[in-house]
Design an enzyme around this catalytic site. Structure first.
Site, PDB file in Angstrom:
ATOM      1  N   ASP A  32      32.393  27.111  13.098  1.00 39.36           N
ATOM      2  CA  ASP A  32      31.989  27.991  14.206  1.00 39.36           C
ATOM      3  C   ASP A  32      33.070  28.095  15.284  1.00 39.36           C
ATOM      4  OD1 ASP A  32      29.504  28.252  12.961  1.00 39.36           O
ATOM      5  OD2 ASP A  32      28.643  26.572  14.048  1.00 39.36           O
ATOM      6  N   ASP A  41      25.754  32.039   6.940  1.00 39.61           N
ATOM      7  CA  ASP A  41      24.566  31.760   7.751  1.00 39.61           C
ATOM      8  C   ASP A  41      24.155  33.047   8.467  1.00 39.61           C
ATOM      9  OD1 ASP A  41      22.550  30.728   9.244  1.00 39.61           O
ATOM     10  OD2 ASP A  41      23.722  29.111  10.153  1.00 39.61           O
ATOM     11  N   LYS A  79      21.071  34.304   8.548  1.00 42.54           N
ATOM     12  CA  LYS A  79      19.671  34.248   8.996  1.00 42.54           C
ATOM     13  C   LYS A  79      19.032  35.623   8.823  1.00 42.54           C
ATOM     14  CE  LYS A  79      20.263  30.268  12.068  1.00 42.54           C
ATOM     15  NZ  LYS A  79      21.719  30.093  12.196  1.00 42.54           N
ATOM     16  N   PRO A 109      20.989  20.900   9.453  1.00 44.34           N
ATOM     17  CA  PRO A 109      21.924  21.034  10.583  1.00 44.34           C
ATOM     18  C   PRO A 109      21.443  20.221  11.776  1.00 44.34           C
ATOM     19  CG  PRO A 109      20.461  22.928  10.509  1.00 44.34           C
ATOM     20  CD  PRO A 109      19.970  21.967   9.447  1.00 44.34           C
ATOM     21  N   GLY A 141      29.038  20.882  12.543  1.00 36.35           N
ATOM     22  CA  GLY A 141      30.051  21.722  13.159  1.00 36.35           C
ATOM     23  C   GLY A 141      30.863  20.990  14.204  1.00 36.35           C
TER      24      GLY A 141
HETATM   25  O1  3DU Z   1      25.511  21.625  16.251  1.00 36.49           O
HETATM   26  P1  3DU Z   1      26.686  21.893  15.358  1.00 36.49           P
HETATM   27  O2  3DU Z   1      27.946  22.220  16.078  1.00 36.49           O
HETATM   28  O3  3DU Z   1      26.869  20.810  14.332  1.00 36.49           O
HETATM   29  O4  3DU Z   1      26.372  23.249  14.538  1.00 36.49           O
HETATM   30  C1  3DU Z   1      25.258  23.393  13.721  1.00 36.49           C
HETATM   31  C2  3DU Z   1      25.388  24.613  12.855  1.00 36.49           C
HETATM   32  O5  3DU Z   1      24.209  24.773  12.098  1.00 36.49           O
HETATM   33  C3  3DU Z   1      25.616  25.927  13.572  1.00 36.49           C
HETATM   34  O6  3DU Z   1      26.442  26.721  12.737  1.00 36.49           O
HETATM   35  C4  3DU Z   1      24.246  26.546  13.671  1.00 36.49           C
HETATM   36  O7  3DU Z   1      24.267  27.952  13.636  1.00 36.49           O
HETATM   37  C5  3DU Z   1      23.580  26.024  12.401  1.00 36.49           C
HETATM   38  N1  3DU Z   1      22.153  25.832  12.496  1.00 36.49           N
HETATM   39  C6  3DU Z   1      21.590  25.006  13.420  1.00 36.49           C
HETATM   40  O8  3DU Z   1      22.287  24.408  14.238  1.00 36.49           O
HETATM   41  C7  3DU Z   1      20.199  24.841  13.415  1.00 36.49           C
HETATM   42  C8  3DU Z   1      19.428  25.480  12.537  1.00 36.49           C
HETATM   43  O9  3DU Z   1      18.149  25.269  12.520  1.00 36.49           O
HETATM   44  C9  3DU Z   1      20.021  26.314  11.597  1.00 36.49           C
HETATM   45  C10 3DU Z   1      21.398  26.461  11.615  1.00 36.49           C
END
Ligand code: 3DU
Length: 250
Positions: free
Chosen positions: A26, A85, A87, A206, A229
């Site tokens: 991301d 992703d 959605k 995630p 991420g």
């Molecule tokens: O919090 P992080 O930086 O590890 O990112 C989590 C990723 O997973 C991010 O791309 C977001 O769009 C995705 N995601 C969620 O965080 C939660 C969900 O329920 C579904 C997807």
């Protein structure tokens, strides 16, 4: 990537690197060239610690689909599957346009939301996925704190009452999705989903690290893959952060 079912593509990739980490790429940068370069550098530097890469719509907005498709190619060169992703949650004909575009960009699987229901909604997504040998992962429960207002909402199905995330999980089973997505921030929900799907479906989780989810707990409660991420790409040295997480999941 080969035309295996998506769950087999993931299993092969995961066995090769012995990792269950899906990198959420991301990254952001106003300079498109710099952004592409950083995506490719990050991917290369962590490739041996991950089993797949996930790309969000914000990267598609920033770079455009042709450039994102090059990143997908980079991932494939590293033998890593790529998940979009998206959605997806619109009516059938626009879902079709989006799904076809992501297929053309080379993605191995797409994340969709079952909220549209089947007819005139998700049917279009699954039809294209089956025709093109791509996977569909369905959102069952988001990881953010506010998710509970909706995903735990009690719904009536016939004489039975159940939280809506259980209905989404049931839809994933009926529609033969290739996996469900459930936040690592709620291990008890992952456990419940695991009890509903048995061993027939993978759970992608995630919310590990920065959002407060504990990867080990998610895995112990039934998750198969962790989507991570910021904990990786936001670290001073993403390669070291990925290695540390990889080691801690062993
Ligand atoms: O919090 P992080 O930086 O590890 O990112 C989590 C990723 O997973 C991010 O791309 C977001 O769009 C995705 N995601 C969620 O965080 C939660 C969900 O329920 C579904 C997807």
């Amino acid at each position: 990537m080969a035309t295996l079912p998506f769950s087999d593509i993931m299993r092969v990739a995961s066995e090769r690197t012995r990792s269950r980490i899906v990198l959420a790429l991301d990254l952001q940068n106003d300079d498109r060239e710099a952004l592409t370069e950083r995506c490719n550098e990050t991917l290369e530097s962590v490739a041996k610690y991950i089993c797949a890469v996930k790309i969000n719509r914000q990267l598609v907005l920033a770079l455009g689909l042709p450039a994102v498709s090059q990143i997908v190619r980079e991932a494939h060169e590293q033998s890593l599957p790529a998940i979009m992703d998206a959605k997806l949650n619109d009516v059938g004909h626009t879902n079709s346009f989006m799904m076809e575009a992501y297929v053309r960009a080379g993605f191995d699987a797409v994340i969709a939301s079952p909220i549209t229901g089947w007819e005139g909604g998700m049917d279009a997504v699954f039809e294209i996925a089956r025709r093109e040998d791509r996977g569909v992962l369905l959102l069952a429960y988001m990881s953010n704190p506010g998710a509970e207002h909706f995903y735990s909402m009690i719904t009536r199905v016939g004489d039975e009452q159940r939280p809506i995330f259980e209905s989404f999980t049931q839809m994933a089973i009926e529609w033969r999705a290739d996996g469900v997505v459930a936040g690592a921030t709620r291990p008890e929900i992952i456990k419940r989903i695991r009890s509903l799907v048995g061993s027939s479906m993978e759970i992608y989780s995630p919310g590990v690290g920065t959002q407060g989810g504990d990867g080990r707990r998610a895995l112990c409660n039934g998750a198969d893959y962790l989507i991570v991420g910021r904990t990786i790409y936001g670290a001073e040295n993403p390669s070291i952060a990925a290695r540390d997480l990889y080691e801690s999941m062993k």
